[in-house]
Structures are given as C-alpha cells and as structure tokens.
Scaffold this motif. Sequence first.
Motif, short mmCIF file in Angstrom:
data_model
loop_
_atom_site.label_atom_id
_atom_site.label_comp_id
_atom_site.label_asym_id
_atom_site.label_seq_id
_atom_site.Cartn_x
_atom_site.Cartn_y
_atom_site.Cartn_z
N GLU A 1 0.52 -0.94 0.05
CA GLU A 1 0.11 0.25 0.11
C GLU A 1 0.90 1.51 -0.28
OE1 GLU A 1 -0.19 -2.69 3.44
OE2 GLU A 1 -1.46 -3.88 1.93
N GLY A 2 2.28 1.03 -0.12
CA GLY A 2 3.09 2.29 0.11
C GLY A 2 3.40 3.18 -1.20
N GLN A 3 4.01 4.02 -1.15
CA GLN A 3 5.02 5.23 -2.38
C GLN A 3 4.94 4.03 -3.11
OE1 GLN A 3 6.63 8.25 -1.47
NE2 GLN A 3 6.07 9.45 -2.94
N SER A 4 4.66 4.29 -5.01
CA SER A 4 5.56 3.38 -5.91
C SER A 4 5.92 4.37 -6.46
CB SER A 4 4.45 2.42 -6.64
OG SER A 4 5.22 2.37 -7.37
N LEU A 5 7.69 4.46 -6.66
CA LEU A 5 8.13 4.94 -7.49
C LEU A 5 8.88 4.50 -8.95
CD1 LEU A 5 9.52 6.79 -4.36
CD2 LEU A 5 8.05 8.41 -5.89
N ASP A 6 9.46 5.66 -9.62
CA ASP A 6 10.09 4.84 -10.81
C ASP A 6 11.55 4.57 -10.51
OD1 ASP A 6 11.50 7.27 -11.54
OD2 ASP A 6 9.63 7.59 -12.75
#
Length: 149
Positions: free
Chosen positions: A67-72
């Motif tokens: 559920e956390g932040q998804s980043l490139d």
Amino acid sequence: MLNPARIRILAVGKVRKSWVREGIALYRKRLPGLTVVELRDSTPEREAAAIRAELRSDERLVALTEEGQSLDSRTLAARLAALQASGEASRLAFAIGGADGLEPTLRSEACWRLSLSPLTFPHELARLLLLEQLYRAQSILQGGPYHRD
C-alpha cells in the motif's frame, strides 16, 4: 549521494532459496557497509516489537508495504538522496515483514511507506528487489552505466 553504510534492512525471516541468497550476496558486495538484520518469523505483533527493538534512535523507519508509495527508479534515487542529505533522516532502516506483512501500527509509525510493486512478493524476493533498487539508485546518483532509460 547515497551512502550504503547509513542504510540497514530489517527483514523478518531467513532466506532459504540459494538463488536468492546468491543475488543478495551480489548486491551486498556492490553496496559496502549496508547491513541486513534477519529477525525471527513470528506473529505480526512480535515481529513489529522485534523491529522496534532493533531500530536505532538515529534511524528513520521505511516500511515496505504494497500500500506504500510506488516510485520509478530515478524518483526513488532522488528521494533516497534527499532523505540522506537532510539531517533528520540521514540513516534509514527499511523494514520487510514476514508472511503476513508489517503490523499496521508499525506501518503508521514509519516516516515513509514504500511499495516495490502493487504485486505481492515473498519476503525473500522483496529483500532481493530492495537491494537491487538500492544499488540502482546508487548507480543513478553516481551517473554509472547500470541504469538505462
């Protein structure tokens, strides 16, 4: 710049698969100073207590959760560099939970909740993926050839 010596991974469970152990060893060699602490499998509450007990007073907790932040990868590299450059979070402790994930209260205590993917991975694979992304972030920040756009 990313300083691996100021990063620890607090991981619940042992790595049993040899090919995962080999991958972890490769990236740990490429990230000198980075520490991986293995904690015993238990209930999510006991795992959370073990993570809290292991956490140093000068470390900021980063909880790995779907559920956390998804980043490139480039954004992750920039975020890690910014966190380490700021005086308040120069040391980071990434927590990887066991089979049931991280206990909700522990997730809420983290300074940052990070997702490696919306997919769910076994904790062994999450550890390997995190190490690879930390190495990739270091390479990006140093302008190395490992990461290609």
